[in-house]
Write a protein that holds these residues in place. Structure first.
Motif: not given
Length: 90
Positions: A19-21, A24-25, A66-67, A70-71, A73-74
């Protein structure tokens, strides 16, 4: 959970099926903190390449956490998946 590979000779990192999160992690925990200030990290996805974005480099925010990663990537995936590549057969 993710799987992937790092290739120092190509200066590339591959993350597969996550997943994107989760991506990102991994990126913020293990890689982005090692970069010097001002360094750019560009990325693309298999879906991006397959949908006509193979020559487009998307940048990850450096130092945004991280957020933010993730954003980014999403947002990339939403853009890629919303592209209409259908052709009119008439």
């Amino acid at each position: 959970m993710f799987s992937g590979a790092y290739a120092p000779d190509r200066e590339s990192l591959t993350l597969e099926m996550c997943t994107a999160p989760a991506a990102a992690e991994v990126l913020t925990t293990w890689f982005l903190g090692l970069l010097p200030p001002g360094a750019a990290v560009v990325f693309n996805t298999q879906d991006g390449v397959e949908n006509g974005y193979g020559d487009t480099n998307y940048a990850l925010p450096h130092g945004g956490g991280t957020m933010a990663v993730a954003r980014a990537l999403g947002d990339h995936l939403r853009q890629v998946w919303s592209t209409d590549h259908t052709t009119d057969a008439s």
